[in-house]
Enzyme design. Structure first.
Site, PDB file in Angstrom:
ATOM      1  N   GLN A  51       0.831  -1.210  -0.022  1.00 17.21           N
ATOM      2  CA  GLN A  51      -0.182  -0.061  -0.039  1.00 17.21           C
ATOM      3  C   GLN A  51       0.951   1.182  -0.067  1.00 17.21           C
ATOM      4  OE1 GLN A  51      -1.812  -1.845   3.419  1.00 17.21           O
ATOM      5  NE2 GLN A  51      -3.935  -1.412   2.395  1.00 17.21           N
ATOM      6  N   HIS A  64       6.791  -1.008   3.205  1.00 22.18           N
ATOM      7  CA  HIS A  64       6.671  -2.430   3.509  1.00 22.18           C
ATOM      8  C   HIS A  64       5.635  -3.021   2.988  1.00 22.18           C
ATOM      9  CE1 HIS A  64       3.324  -0.362   5.612  1.00 22.18           C
ATOM     10  NE2 HIS A  64       2.617  -1.504   6.071  1.00 22.18           N
TER      11      HIS A  64
END
Length: 112
Positions: A51, A64
């Protein structure tokens, strides 16, 4: 089931701003961790999620990705996982509990 949150060492907030070596290290680490996760959960399928930015649902300000092992019938429609990620977050980042047994974070060391 549980998943793994793999991130690059450091605090770069945007995937598109990673140095080529950092992006390569992140994906090589994710590939290796994914093999272990699939074997541990006895599955041949996994959803990999990045995201990138607040409008994409990024809730922590560093790059991440999430590795989520999949099982037959875990969602009625396979793509429903994305709505669930947005609704509760992965590993409780938004206060939810999508991953029942928690989530481990692994920091991927980048080439220097």
């Amino acid at each position: 089931s549980s998943g793994i949150n793999a991130r690059v060492r450091g605090v770069e907030p945007s995937f598109t701003k990673l140095q080529p070596e950092e992006a390569s290290d992140l994906f090589q680490g994710a590939r290796l961790l994914g093999e272990i996760l699939k074997r541990h959960h006895n599955t041949d399928s996994m959803t990999v999620v990045i995201q990138d930015g607040p409008l994409a649902g990024q809730s922590v300000p560093h790059v991440h990705l999430h590795l989520l092992p999949r099982q037959p019938g875990d969602f009625p429609n396979n793509d429903d996982i994305y709505g669930e990620i947005e609704r509760v977050g992965v590993g409780g980042e938004k206060g939810g509990n999508m991953i029942e047994h928690g989530e481990e974070e692994v920091t991927v060391a980048t080439a220097e």
